[in-house]
Design an enzyme around this catalytic site. Structure first.
Site, short mmCIF file in Angstrom:
data_model
loop_
_atom_site.label_atom_id
_atom_site.label_comp_id
_atom_site.label_asym_id
_atom_site.label_seq_id
_atom_site.Cartn_x
_atom_site.Cartn_y
_atom_site.Cartn_z
N ASN A 1 0.88 -1.16 0.00
CA ASN A 1 0.00 0.00 0.00
C ASN A 1 0.92 1.21 0.00
O ASN A 1 1.48 1.57 1.02
CB ASN A 1 -0.91 -0.01 1.24
CG ASN A 1 -1.75 1.26 1.32
OD1 ASN A 1 -1.79 2.06 0.38
ND2 ASN A 1 -2.40 1.46 2.46
N TRP A 2 1.06 1.81 -1.17
CA TRP A 2 2.01 2.93 -1.30
C TRP A 2 1.49 4.20 -0.64
O TRP A 2 2.25 5.15 -0.46
CB TRP A 2 2.26 3.21 -2.78
CG TRP A 2 3.08 2.18 -3.50
CD1 TRP A 2 3.51 0.97 -3.01
CD2 TRP A 2 3.58 2.27 -4.84
NE1 TRP A 2 4.24 0.31 -3.97
CE2 TRP A 2 4.29 1.09 -5.10
CE3 TRP A 2 3.48 3.23 -5.85
CZ2 TRP A 2 4.91 0.85 -6.33
CZ3 TRP A 2 4.09 2.99 -7.07
CH2 TRP A 2 4.80 1.81 -7.30
N LYS A 3 0.19 4.24 -0.35
CA LYS A 3 -0.43 5.45 0.20
C LYS A 3 -0.14 6.63 -0.75
O LYS A 3 -0.06 6.41 -1.96
CB LYS A 3 0.05 5.69 1.63
CG LYS A 3 -0.11 4.42 2.49
CD LYS A 3 0.11 4.61 3.96
CE LYS A 3 -0.10 3.28 4.66
NZ LYS A 3 0.02 3.38 6.13
N HIS B 1 -9.35 1.51 4.60
CA HIS B 1 -8.09 1.68 5.34
C HIS B 1 -8.32 2.64 6.50
O HIS B 1 -9.10 3.59 6.38
CB HIS B 1 -7.00 2.21 4.41
CG HIS B 1 -5.65 2.15 5.04
ND1 HIS B 1 -5.21 3.10 5.93
CD2 HIS B 1 -4.66 1.23 4.96
CE1 HIS B 1 -4.00 2.76 6.36
NE2 HIS B 1 -3.64 1.63 5.79
N GLU C 1 -6.67 5.01 7.62
CA GLU C 1 -6.42 6.42 7.29
C GLU C 1 -7.63 7.03 6.60
O GLU C 1 -7.95 8.20 6.80
CB GLU C 1 -5.15 6.53 6.43
CG GLU C 1 -3.90 6.28 7.26
CD GLU C 1 -2.75 5.65 6.48
OE1 GLU C 1 -2.75 5.70 5.25
OE2 GLU C 1 -1.85 5.08 7.15
N GLU D 1 -5.45 -4.70 10.30
CA GLU D 1 -4.43 -3.69 10.54
C GLU D 1 -4.71 -2.95 11.85
O GLU D 1 -5.49 -1.99 11.86
CB GLU D 1 -4.40 -2.67 9.40
CG GLU D 1 -4.10 -3.26 8.05
CD GLU D 1 -3.43 -2.26 7.13
OE1 GLU D 1 -2.41 -2.61 6.54
OE2 GLU D 1 -3.92 -1.11 7.03
N GLY E 1 2.67 2.32 10.67
CA GLY E 1 3.64 3.39 10.54
C GLY E 1 4.38 3.72 11.82
O GLY E 1 5.07 4.73 11.92
N SER F 1 3.46 -2.22 10.12
CA SER F 1 4.90 -2.36 10.32
C SER F 1 5.44 -3.74 9.92
O SER F 1 6.37 -4.26 10.54
CB SER F 1 5.28 -2.04 11.77
OG SER F 1 4.91 -0.71 12.10
N GLY G 1 2.93 -1.12 4.17
CA GLY G 1 3.04 0.30 3.86
C GLY G 1 4.48 0.67 3.55
O GLY G 1 4.99 0.41 2.46
N GLY G 2 5.15 1.27 4.51
CA GLY G 2 6.50 1.81 4.33
C GLY G 2 7.47 0.88 3.62
O GLY G 2 8.18 1.30 2.69
P1 13P Z 1 3.17 0.40 7.56
O1 13P Z 1 3.60 -0.90 6.96
O2 13P Z 1 3.94 1.58 7.06
O3 13P Z 1 3.07 0.32 9.05
O4 13P Z 1 1.66 0.66 7.03
C1 13P Z 1 0.75 -0.37 7.14
C2 13P Z 1 -0.45 -0.02 6.37
O5 13P Z 1 -1.20 0.87 6.71
C3 13P Z 1 -0.71 -0.78 5.14
O6 13P Z 1 -1.98 -0.50 4.65
#
Ligand code: 13P
Length: 249
Positions: A9-11, A94, A96, A166, A172, A212, A233-234
């Site tokens: 998930n590149w956001k 998600h 967010e 999640e 994050g 994470s 994510g990251g």
């Molecule tokens: P991180 O892997 O950066 O913690 O993000 C997780 C996430 O929100 C994937 O959708």
């Protein structure tokens, strides 16, 4: 048995040009990956990324969808628009989006229906906040989120659904849920699906962990019986890390 899914998930990261460069470099690295590989990219990156992954094993996800087919919804993107680009998966709900863009369990459910209507598959995100975990309501909350998200979907559709557990406190933050915590909630989710749709469907649906996930912890997480991969994510923005996650074995 279920194929594990490593979804990035590149956001809100990477321009269209950066996205193409990234997936071009990723392609050979994950050609023999153990997991199904998905990149969840910003809308504007989809055309270029789809072209770049042609003939490879990389699938493409959008990060949102509107539930209506078309109309006066400024700034939104519809199912037909995504399907036309050849999008495979759509990430919905998600945390967010729930936090900053007023996504609710009800809109997640409408979006899930739209995703299937136009021939794509949803990756539905659920998970509790730190307060909710401390209050001991994680199981209740996640069960509720899953039930509403799946409302009205057919058994065949639920089999094709991916649910991403999640925990918000793990996103994050570098603070991964322990393997046991992640497995416990993923098992609870599989159990709700079993109550609603029976064992066949519960055994088919894929349930990922997200929060994470990195190159160092993916193997242990993905080895758990109820964890069918990760929503990353990251670490999905870095070639070395995402390659290792996709080749977790
Ligand atoms: P991180 O892997 O950066 O913690 O993000 C997780 C996430 O929100 C994937 O959708």
């Amino acid at each position: 048995s279920r194929v594990k899914i490593a979804a990035g998930n590149w956001k809100m990261n990477k321009t269209a040009k950066e996205a193409v460069e990234f997936v071009e470099a990723l392609k050979p690295r994950v050609a023999d990956a153990d997991a199904e590989v998905v990149v969840g990219v910003p809308f504007v990156c989809i055309p270029g990324v789809k072209k770049a992954v042609e003939g490879s094993n990389i699938k493409v996800a959008a990060q949102n969808i509107h539930w209506e087919e078309k109309g006066a919804f400024t700034g939104e993107v519809s199912g037909p628009m995504l399907a036309d680009l050849g999008v495979d998966y759509v990430i919905i709900g998600h945390s967010e989006r729930r936090q900053y863009f007023a996504e609710t369990d009800e809109t997640v459910n409408k979006k899930a229906h739209a995703v299937f209507k136009y021939g794509m598959k949803p990756i539905i995100c659920v998970g509790e906040s730190l307060t909710q975990r401390e209050q001991g309501v994680t199981a209740e909350l996640v069960r509720y989120q899953v039930k509403i998200a799946l409302l009205g979907l057919t058994a065949e559709q639920v089999k094709e659904t991916v649910i991403a557990y999640e925990p918000i406190w793990a996103i994050g933050t570098g603070k991964t849920a322990t393997t046991e915590q992640a497995e416990e909630v993923c098992a609870i989710i599989r159990n709700v699906v079993k109550e609603l749709y029976g064992d066949d469907v519960a055994q088919a649906i894929r349930i990922q962990y997200g929060g994470s996930v990195n190159a160092a912890n993916a193997a242990e997480l993905f080895a758990m019986p109820n964890i069918d991969g990760g929503l990353v994510g990251g670490a999905s923005l870095k070639l070395d890390d995402f390659e290792k996650i996709a080749k977790y074995n």
